[in-house]
Design a protein around this motif. Structure first.
Motif, PDB file in Angstrom:
ATOM      1  N   SER A 201       0.834  -1.197   0.000  1.00 33.81           N
ATOM      2  CA  SER A 201       0.000   0.000   0.000  1.00 33.81           C
ATOM      3  C   SER A 201       0.872   1.250   0.000  1.00 33.81           C
ATOM      4  O   SER A 201       1.901   1.322   0.667  1.00 33.81           O
ATOM      5  N   LYS A 202       0.434   2.254  -0.766  1.00 32.64           N
ATOM      6  CA  LYS A 202       1.172   3.524  -0.823  1.00 32.64           C
ATOM      7  C   LYS A 202       1.066   4.284   0.488  1.00 32.64           C
ATOM      8  O   LYS A 202       1.759   5.281   0.697  1.00 32.64           O
ATOM      9  N   GLU A 203       0.166   3.839   1.369  1.00 30.21           N
ATOM     10  CA  GLU A 203       0.040   4.489   2.670  1.00 30.21           C
ATOM     11  C   GLU A 203       1.221   4.172   3.580  1.00 30.21           C
ATOM     12  O   GLU A 203       1.478   4.885   4.545  1.00 30.21           O
ATOM     13  N   LEU A 204       1.931   3.082   3.275  1.00 26.98           N
ATOM     14  CA  LEU A 204       3.057   2.682   4.119  1.00 26.98           C
ATOM     15  C   LEU A 204       4.281   3.526   3.814  1.00 26.98           C
ATOM     16  O   LEU A 204       4.579   3.806   2.653  1.00 26.98           O
ATOM     17  N   GLY A 205       4.997   3.877   4.885  1.00 30.57           N
ATOM     18  CA  GLY A 205       6.165   4.728   4.729  1.00 30.57           C
ATOM     19  C   GLY A 205       7.451   3.943   4.564  1.00 30.57           C
ATOM     20  O   GLY A 205       7.462   2.719   4.374  1.00 30.57           O
ATOM     21  N   THR A 206       8.556   4.674   4.667  1.00 31.59           N
ATOM     22  CA  THR A 206       9.879   4.101   4.392  1.00 31.59           C
ATOM     23  C   THR A 206      10.250   2.999   5.366  1.00 31.59           C
ATOM     24  O   THR A 206      10.845   1.992   4.980  1.00 31.59           O
ATOM     25  N   HIS A 208       8.349   0.841   6.964  1.00 28.49           N
ATOM     26  CA  HIS A 208       7.666  -0.413   6.640  1.00 28.49           C
ATOM     27  C   HIS A 208       8.214  -1.029   5.358  1.00 28.49           C
ATOM     28  O   HIS A 208       8.357  -2.248   5.252  1.00 28.49           O
ATOM     29  N   ARG A 209       8.545  -0.201   4.389  1.00 23.99           N
ATOM     30  CA  ARG A 209       9.112  -0.710   3.141  1.00 23.99           C
ATOM     31  C   ARG A 209      10.486  -1.327   3.374  1.00 23.99           C
ATOM     32  O   ARG A 209      10.842  -2.338   2.763  1.00 23.99           O
ATOM     33  N   ALA A 210      11.259  -0.695   4.258  1.00 24.93           N
ATOM     34  CA  ALA A 210      12.573  -1.251   4.590  1.00 24.93           C
ATOM     35  C   ALA A 210      12.432  -2.562   5.353  1.00 24.93           C
ATOM     36  O   ALA A 210      13.180  -3.521   5.113  1.00 24.93           O
ATOM     37  N   ALA A 211      11.463  -2.619   6.263  1.00 23.85           N
ATOM     38  CA  ALA A 211      11.238  -3.847   7.031  1.00 23.85           C
ATOM     39  C   ALA A 211      10.810  -4.988   6.111  1.00 23.85           C
ATOM     40  O   ALA A 211      11.280  -6.122   6.249  1.00 23.85           O
ATOM     41  N   LEU A 212       9.921  -4.689   5.163  1.00 22.43           N
ATOM     42  CA  LEU A 212       9.504  -5.710   4.209  1.00 22.43           C
ATOM     43  C   LEU A 212      10.653  -6.089   3.274  1.00 22.43           C
ATOM     44  O   LEU A 212      10.819  -7.253   2.911  1.00 22.43           O
ATOM     45  N   ALA A 238       8.796 -12.079   4.280  1.00 20.92           N
ATOM     46  CA  ALA A 238       8.079 -11.226   3.325  1.00 20.92           C
ATOM     47  C   ALA A 238       6.611 -11.044   3.693  1.00 20.92           C
ATOM     48  O   ALA A 238       5.775 -10.772   2.839  1.00 20.92           O
ATOM     49  N   GLU A 239       6.278 -11.176   4.963  1.00 22.17           N
ATOM     50  CA  GLU A 239       4.914 -10.980   5.444  1.00 22.17           C
ATOM     51  C   GLU A 239       4.905  -9.841   6.460  1.00 22.17           C
ATOM     52  O   GLU A 239       5.817  -9.707   7.271  1.00 22.17           O
ATOM     53  N   LEU A 240       3.858  -9.049   6.406  1.00 13.91           N
ATOM     54  CA  LEU A 240       3.696  -7.932   7.333  1.00 13.91           C
ATOM     55  C   LEU A 240       2.580  -8.230   8.317  1.00 13.91           C
ATOM     56  O   LEU A 240       1.437  -8.488   7.915  1.00 13.91           O
ATOM     57  N   HIS A 241       2.899  -8.209   9.608  1.00 14.79           N
ATOM     58  CA  HIS A 241       1.903  -8.349  10.678  1.00 14.79           C
ATOM     59  C   HIS A 241       1.773  -6.971  11.313  1.00 14.79           C
ATOM     60  O   HIS A 241       2.672  -6.518  12.019  1.00 14.79           O
ATOM     61  N   ARG A 242       0.650  -6.326  11.042  1.00 12.18           N
ATOM     62  CA  ARG A 242       0.508  -4.906  11.359  1.00 12.18           C
ATOM     63  C   ARG A 242      -0.479  -4.645  12.489  1.00 12.18           C
ATOM     64  O   ARG A 242      -1.367  -5.450  12.754  1.00 12.18           O
ATOM     65  N   ASP A 243      -0.289  -3.503  13.151  1.00  9.42           N
ATOM     66  CA  ASP A 243      -1.177  -3.049  14.225  1.00  9.42           C
ATOM     67  C   ASP A 243      -1.322  -4.102  15.312  1.00  9.42           C
ATOM     68  O   ASP A 243      -2.435  -4.443  15.741  1.00  9.42           O
ATOM     69  N   LEU A 244      -0.189  -4.622  15.774  1.00  4.65           N
ATOM     70  CA  LEU A 244      -0.204  -5.630  16.831  1.00  4.65           C
ATOM     71  C   LEU A 244      -0.453  -4.986  18.191  1.00  4.65           C
ATOM     72  O   LEU A 244       0.053  -3.897  18.477  1.00  4.65           O
ATOM     73  N   THR A 245      -1.214  -5.667  19.029  1.00  4.41           N
ATOM     74  CA  THR A 245      -1.288  -5.257  20.431  1.00  4.41           C
ATOM     75  C   THR A 245       0.038  -5.648  21.086  1.00  4.41           C
ATOM     76  O   THR A 245       0.800  -6.463  20.551  1.00  4.41           O
ATOM     77  N   PHE A 273      -2.961  -3.931   5.202  1.00  2.67           N
ATOM     78  CA  PHE A 273      -2.575  -2.554   4.938  1.00  2.67           C
ATOM     79  C   PHE A 273      -3.778  -1.639   5.171  1.00  2.67           C
ATOM     80  O   PHE A 273      -4.793  -1.759   4.514  1.00  2.67           O
ATOM     81  N   ARG A 274      -3.606  -0.718   6.113  1.00  2.00           N
ATOM     82  CA  ARG A 274      -4.679   0.244   6.357  1.00  2.00           C
ATOM     83  C   ARG A 274      -4.120   1.363   7.216  1.00  2.00           C
ATOM     84  O   ARG A 274      -3.058   1.261   7.805  1.00  2.00           O
ATOM     85  N   GLY A 275      -4.852   2.423   7.302  1.00  2.00           N
ATOM     86  CA  GLY A 275      -4.454   3.512   8.179  1.00  2.00           C
ATOM     87  C   GLY A 275      -3.661   4.582   7.461  1.00  2.00           C
ATOM     88  O   GLY A 275      -3.524   4.618   6.240  1.00  2.00           O
ATOM     89  N   LYS A 276      -3.072   5.480   8.228  1.00  3.12           N
ATOM     90  CA  LYS A 276      -2.338   6.614   7.722  1.00  3.12           C
ATOM     91  C   LYS A 276      -0.923   6.214   7.310  1.00  3.12           C
ATOM     92  O   LYS A 276      -0.492   5.115   7.548  1.00  3.12           O
ATOM     93  N   ASN A 277      -0.246   7.188   6.732  1.00  2.00           N
ATOM     94  CA  ASN A 277       1.163   6.981   6.389  1.00  2.00           C
ATOM     95  C   ASN A 277       1.929   6.682   7.662  1.00  2.00           C
ATOM     96  O   ASN A 277       1.958   7.479   8.577  1.00  2.00           O
TER      97      ASN A 277
END
Length: 279
Positions: A201-206, A208-212, A238-245, A273-277
């Motif tokens: 997603s283009k909403e992800l910043g640098t 997250h892109r570096a982590a992926l 190559a998997e993103l687990h996002r917005d973890l508690t 992929f969701r949310g702000k940059n």
């Protein structure tokens, strides 16, 4: 003496002694390989292997000049090996002096890993609440030495205080990634490769892109704290687990780092992929 007669004189004790001798030699070789794994010394070993092959073929084909050159390279090469392998040799000798060249006991290893997980979780929790951006990559089987060399060497024990101080905004080391190697903070301000996947997603910043990106080329575990939202994400394979508690993050980290923990999947969605940059 015939080959059969040579072994006929062996006693059971001789057989046991030879077997133990071979096993010890293989174990020492294995430990030396683990010391240099993920470093440029591996490329040097490949170069030596190529020289040996070329020398063998030179003798077989009668290329005297080329064979002489390869022989000189091997004869004087040990000096180059000492110089090039200097960091690895020093680390091996330091480990030997501390009694760490050979494997730690399972209990010692598990306790050290638990301490590292606790430190990372505490630091990430602190930074998430205050929306302090962070990027932490943890080496596993695939070496990260090439990326460590792009940053500032630290070689420090893992502690929550150190990780927090590194990522405080406007400090010299906050920009870039921290790499944890062999249960130590190896370097900070490291550059990681950015993912070029068209599905991100283009909403992800640098960050997250570096982590992926690093998760696409290595088996490392990489943690991202967003400075925009304070959300915590983890990449692996190559998997993103996002917005973890924090509970899910702690569980995931324990499953991936502490070897004796039964593997369980955290309650997070893959490629969510969701949310702000998220910077």
């Amino acid at each position: 003496m015939p080959f059969a007669d040579y072994f006929a004189n062996f006693t059971i004790l001789d057989y046991i002694s030879n077997i133990v001798d071979v096993l010890l030699v293989w174990y020492v070789i294995y430990k030396l390989i683990t010391v240099i794994r993920g470093t440029k010394a591996v490329q040097l070993l490949k170069g030596i292997f190529v020289i040996v092959i070329v020398q063998s073929f030179s003798g077989f084909l009668g290329f005297k000049t080329l064979g002489w050159m390869m022989e000189q390279a091997l004869t004087w090469g040990f000096l180059a090996v000492i110089i090039i392998f200097q960091p690895e040799l020093r680390r091996a000798l330091e480990q030997l002096g501390r009694g760490k060249l050979f494997s730690k006991s399972g209990i010692q290893e598990e306790e050290e890993q638990k301490q590292i997980v606790e430190s990372i979780v505490k630091a990430v929790g602190y930074m998430a609440k205050r929306r302090i951006g962070a990027l932490i990559s943890i080496e596993r089987e695939t070496g990260l030495s090439d990326y460590i060399e792009t940053g500032i060497s630290l070689e420090s024990n893992v502690s929550s205080e150190l990780l927090i101080n590194i990522f405080i905004p406007n400090t010299p080391l906050h920009d870039g990634a921290v790499v944890i190697q062999k249960n130590r903070v190896a370097a900070a301000a490291c550059y990681l490769p950015l993912s070029e996947s068209p599905y991100i997603s283009k909403e992800l910043g640098t960050r997250h892109r570096a982590a992926l990106g690093i998760s696409e080329v290595t088996d490392s575990i990489t943690i991202v704290v967003s400075e925009e939202t304070g959300s915590v994400s983890v990449t692996k394979n190559a998997e993103l687990h996002r917005d973890l508690t924090m509970e899910a993050f702690s569980e995931l980290l324990q499953n991936e780092i502490i070897h004796t923990t039964k593997v369980r999947q955290p309650s997070s969605s893959k490629w969510a992929f969701r949310g702000k940059n998220d910077g």
